[in-house]
Write a protein that holds these residues in place. Structure first.
Motif, PDB file in Angstrom:
ATOM      1  N   GLU A  97       0.902  -1.059   0.376  1.00  0.00           N
ATOM      2  CA  GLU A  97       0.103   0.090  -0.158  1.00  0.00           C
ATOM      3  C   GLU A  97       0.623   1.004   0.695  1.00  0.00           C
ATOM      4  OE1 GLU A  97      -3.833   1.809   2.348  1.00  0.00           O
ATOM      5  OE2 GLU A  97      -2.237   0.535   3.328  1.00  0.00           O
ATOM      6  N   ILE A  98       0.850   1.793  -1.001  1.00  0.00           N
ATOM      7  CA  ILE A  98       1.751   2.800  -1.783  1.00  0.00           C
ATOM      8  C   ILE A  98       0.837   4.362  -0.695  1.00  0.00           C
ATOM      9  CG2 ILE A  98       3.594   2.462  -3.119  1.00  0.00           C
ATOM     10  CD1 ILE A  98       1.415   3.334  -4.758  1.00  0.00           C
ATOM     11  N   ALA A  99      -0.081   4.305  -0.707  1.00  0.00           N
ATOM     12  CA  ALA A  99      -0.489   5.623  -0.614  1.00  0.00           C
ATOM     13  C   ALA A  99      -2.555   5.024   0.557  1.00  0.00           C
ATOM     14  CB  ALA A  99      -1.659   6.689  -1.305  1.00  0.00           C
ATOM     15  N   PRO A 100      -3.049   5.391   0.687  1.00  0.00           N
ATOM     16  CA  PRO A 100      -4.803   5.114   1.599  1.00  0.00           C
ATOM     17  C   PRO A 100      -5.231   4.868   0.100  1.00  0.00           C
ATOM     18  CG  PRO A 100      -3.570   7.218   2.410  1.00  0.00           C
ATOM     19  CD  PRO A 100      -3.268   6.973   1.118  1.00  0.00           C
ATOM     20  N   GLY A 101      -5.650   3.164   0.062  1.00  0.00           N
ATOM     21  CA  GLY A 101      -6.829   2.794  -0.721  1.00  0.00           C
ATOM     22  C   GLY A 101      -6.302   2.736  -2.025  1.00  0.00           C
ATOM     23  N   VAL A 102      -5.008   3.003  -2.551  1.00  0.00           N
ATOM     24  CA  VAL A 102      -3.971   2.106  -3.835  1.00  0.00           C
ATOM     25  C   VAL A 102      -2.411   1.795  -3.432  1.00  0.00           C
ATOM     26  CG1 VAL A 102      -2.327   3.352  -5.127  1.00  0.00           C
ATOM     27  CG2 VAL A 102      -4.067   4.877  -4.033  1.00  0.00           C
ATOM     28  N   GLU A 103      -3.224   0.461  -3.804  1.00  0.00           N
ATOM     29  CA  GLU A 103      -2.278  -0.881  -3.524  1.00  0.00           C
ATOM     30  C   GLU A 103      -1.624  -1.206  -4.975  1.00  0.00           C
ATOM     31  OE1 GLU A 103      -3.396  -4.451  -1.731  1.00  0.00           O
ATOM     32  OE2 GLU A 103      -3.791  -3.342   0.091  1.00  0.00           O
ATOM     33  N   VAL A 104      -0.343  -1.374  -5.093  1.00  0.00           N
ATOM     34  CA  VAL A 104       0.837  -2.261  -6.302  1.00  0.00           C
ATOM     35  C   VAL A 104       0.735  -3.894  -5.532  1.00  0.00           C
ATOM     36  CG1 VAL A 104       1.136  -0.047  -6.805  1.00  0.00           C
ATOM     37  CG2 VAL A 104       2.258  -1.233  -5.228  1.00  0.00           C
ATOM     38  N   GLN A 105       0.829  -4.505  -6.643  1.00  0.00           N
ATOM     39  CA  GLN A 105       2.025  -6.028  -6.555  1.00  0.00           C
ATOM     40  C   GLN A 105       3.429  -5.308  -6.925  1.00  0.00           C
ATOM     41  OE1 GLN A 105      -1.123  -8.827  -8.591  1.00  0.00           O
ATOM     42  NE2 GLN A 105       0.848 -10.333  -7.849  1.00  0.00           N
TER      43      GLN A 105
END
Length: 111
Positions: free
Chosen positions: A87-95
């Motif tokens: 999670e790089i920001a609230p509500g934003v995930e990267v794999q």
């Protein structure tokens, strides 16, 4: 007379046959020493770093704060065998792949 001079020219070479082995070993000695120095200066430390990185990746857990090789900072939210979700920001995930994690940050680094 011609034959005797031919034998005379080959006689010292035949007598020095044992010296050829010593000179060839002496010629290889600098090469062997360079390899030993190269091993202790470059190869061994690199293997140690790889081992530390592998153990760091295996010890990742949910909630760890990580920095990836691309410079992305985030918190681990989910783990798979070969990937993890960050999670790089609230509500934003990267794999990202596990191997892309370059560093585990101390807790509280990311606000």
């Amino acid at each position: 007379m011609l034959i005797s001079s031919a034998y005379a020219q080959t006689a010292p070479a035949a007598a020095a046959g044992g010296g050829d082995l010593m000179s060839s070993l002496g010629g290889m000695l600098p090469l062997v020493l360079m390899f030993v120095v190269l091993y202790f200066i470059m190869i061994r430390p690199q293997m140690k770093r790889q081992k530390e990185h592998r153990s760091m990746i295996e010890a990742l857990a949910k909630g760890d704060e990580v920095a990836t090789a691309g410079g992305v900072l985030g918190k681990v939210t989910r783990l798979n065998e070969s990937t993890l979700h960050v999670e790089i920001a609230p509500g934003v995930e990267v794999q990202v792949q596990r191997s892309a994690v370059s560093q585990v940050l101390p807790k509280g680094t990311i606000k």
